[in-house]
Design a protein around this motif. Sequence first.
Motif, mmCIF file in Angstrom:
data_model
loop_
_atom_site.group_PDB
_atom_site.id
_atom_site.type_symbol
_atom_site.label_atom_id
_atom_site.label_comp_id
_atom_site.label_asym_id
_atom_site.label_seq_id
_atom_site.Cartn_x
_atom_site.Cartn_y
_atom_site.Cartn_z
ATOM 1 N N ALA A 1 0.870 -1.087 -0.082
ATOM 2 C CA ALA A 1 -0.027 0.054 -0.077
ATOM 3 C C ALA A 1 0.848 1.209 0.130
ATOM 4 C CB ALA A 1 -0.995 0.019 1.237
ATOM 5 N N GLY A 2 2.233 1.275 0.488
ATOM 6 C CA GLY A 2 2.947 2.385 0.591
ATOM 7 C C GLY A 2 3.831 2.536 -0.981
ATOM 8 N N ARG A 3 4.318 3.630 -0.886
ATOM 9 C CA ARG A 3 5.357 4.078 -1.915
ATOM 10 C C ARG A 3 6.473 4.635 -1.425
ATOM 11 N NH1 ARG A 3 2.179 7.960 -5.145
ATOM 12 N NH2 ARG A 3 3.352 9.710 -3.877
ATOM 13 N N TRP A 4 7.427 4.037 -1.769
ATOM 14 C CA TRP A 4 9.078 4.495 -1.170
ATOM 15 C C TRP A 4 9.208 5.963 -1.263
ATOM 16 C CZ3 TRP A 4 11.331 2.273 2.304
ATOM 17 C CH2 TRP A 4 11.130 0.829 2.717
ATOM 18 N N LEU A 5 9.718 6.796 -0.469
ATOM 19 C CA LEU A 5 10.463 7.914 -0.647
ATOM 20 C C LEU A 5 11.957 7.587 -0.189
ATOM 21 C CD1 LEU A 5 10.756 11.234 -0.881
ATOM 22 C CD2 LEU A 5 10.485 11.031 1.649
ATOM 23 N N ASN A 6 12.918 7.841 -1.306
ATOM 24 C CA ASN A 6 14.139 7.431 -1.268
ATOM 25 C C ASN A 6 14.496 5.860 -0.958
ATOM 26 O OD1 ASN A 6 15.037 10.003 -1.483
ATOM 27 N ND2 ASN A 6 14.622 10.220 0.765
ATOM 28 N N PRO A 7 14.309 4.929 -1.794
ATOM 29 C CA PRO A 7 14.196 3.443 -1.512
ATOM 30 C C PRO A 7 15.608 3.036 -0.664
ATOM 31 C CG PRO A 7 13.586 4.096 -3.774
ATOM 32 C CD PRO A 7 14.165 5.188 -3.197
ATOM 33 N N PRO A 8 15.472 2.052 -0.062
ATOM 34 C CA PRO A 8 16.483 1.580 0.791
ATOM 35 C C PRO A 8 17.554 0.794 -0.041
ATOM 36 C CG PRO A 8 14.842 0.301 1.357
ATOM 37 C CD PRO A 8 14.340 1.486 0.512
ATOM 38 N N ALA A 9 18.639 0.319 0.681
ATOM 39 C CA ALA A 9 19.449 -0.683 -0.032
ATOM 40 C C ALA A 9 18.851 -1.819 -0.344
ATOM 41 C CB ALA A 9 20.743 -0.676 0.762
ATOM 42 N N ALA A 10 17.892 -2.210 0.572
ATOM 43 C CA ALA A 10 17.177 -3.585 0.584
ATOM 44 C C ALA A 10 15.862 -3.404 1.298
ATOM 45 C CB ALA A 10 17.905 -4.763 0.942
ATOM 46 N N ALA A 11 14.851 -4.074 0.778
ATOM 47 C CA ALA A 11 13.575 -4.045 1.464
ATOM 48 C C ALA A 11 12.938 -5.457 0.987
ATOM 49 C CB ALA A 11 12.442 -2.920 1.161
ATOM 50 N N GLU A 12 12.948 -6.520 1.973
ATOM 51 C CA GLU A 12 12.547 -7.862 1.838
ATOM 52 C C GLU A 12 11.561 -8.294 2.825
ATOM 53 O OE1 GLU A 12 17.151 -9.127 0.414
ATOM 54 O OE2 GLU A 12 16.266 -9.544 2.425
ATOM 55 N N GLN A 13 10.348 -8.870 2.175
ATOM 56 C CA GLN A 13 9.456 -9.577 3.199
ATOM 57 C C GLN A 13 9.941 -10.951 3.735
ATOM 58 O OE1 GLN A 13 5.273 -8.474 0.906
ATOM 59 N NE2 GLN A 13 5.102 -9.648 2.987
ATOM 60 N N ASP A 14 9.848 -11.003 4.794
ATOM 61 C CA ASP A 14 10.272 -12.233 5.588
ATOM 62 C C ASP A 14 9.028 -12.665 6.480
ATOM 63 O OD1 ASP A 14 11.373 -14.392 7.128
ATOM 64 O OD2 ASP A 14 12.412 -12.984 8.420
ATOM 65 N N GLY A 15 8.133 -13.680 5.683
ATOM 66 C CA GLY A 15 6.903 -13.872 6.280
ATOM 67 C C GLY A 15 5.832 -12.674 6.184
ATOM 68 N N ALA A 16 5.498 -12.299 7.220
ATOM 69 C CA ALA A 16 4.383 -11.140 7.248
ATOM 70 C C ALA A 16 5.203 -9.950 7.510
ATOM 71 C CB ALA A 16 3.531 -11.215 8.286
ATOM 72 N N ASP A 17 6.566 -9.793 7.725
ATOM 73 C CA ASP A 17 7.356 -8.619 8.172
ATOM 74 C C ASP A 17 8.046 -8.021 7.010
ATOM 75 O OD1 ASP A 17 6.701 -9.558 10.847
ATOM 76 O OD2 ASP A 17 8.473 -10.241 11.126
#
Length: 197
Positions: free
Chosen positions: A13-29
């Motif tokens: 639902a969100g949109r990144w401002l300044n994407p990080p080095a990594a963003a990975e789903q780990d289960g629900a997190d």
Amino acid sequence: MTSPTEHDLPWSAGRWLNPPAAAEQDGADLVVTTREGSDFWRTTSYGFVRDDGHALLVPFPVGSALEVTFVADVTELYDQAGALIRVDAGTWIKAGVELSDGEPQLGAVVTHGTSDWSLAPVPRWAGREVTVRVSRAGDAVTVRARCADEPWRTVRLAWLDPAADARAGLFCCSPQRAGLRVRFTRLATGPADTSLH
């Protein structure tokens, strides 16, 4: 405090401002890894402007509240994570846990052209799940936080133009290094709090 947040949001639902080095789903997190030197700050005392922190944002209209829950192992100076409200590069509020003076602090920065900063030590919050709640009603934003299921603590009451088109969501930064990893476990929205106390 009344009117608890009711509706969990998917990370999509969100949109990144300044994407990080990594963003990975780990289960629900969502596990986010910061880029080197990332931060949000404007001018006060330090003289510099930083607007490259990482934030995943959703619309934040008047009359709504948003909660961000996370676990952050803040070990380097100014490592930080929490909730961000943003109108534009010169108008924003961030609140969460930050390492300063050698221990985790519960802090908030309110920026209207220039930034201010307030802190309170929370050493027992280190490495534990924290929730930051921001509630927007009229011209006010109320910031609260808690660790695990402890009682809510009021962090800040700040002005925000009720006509402003704002977005809010999770954020994290690591001004002194790369590679802070933050595990975000919940992003939720609902009605604004009906009272300050």
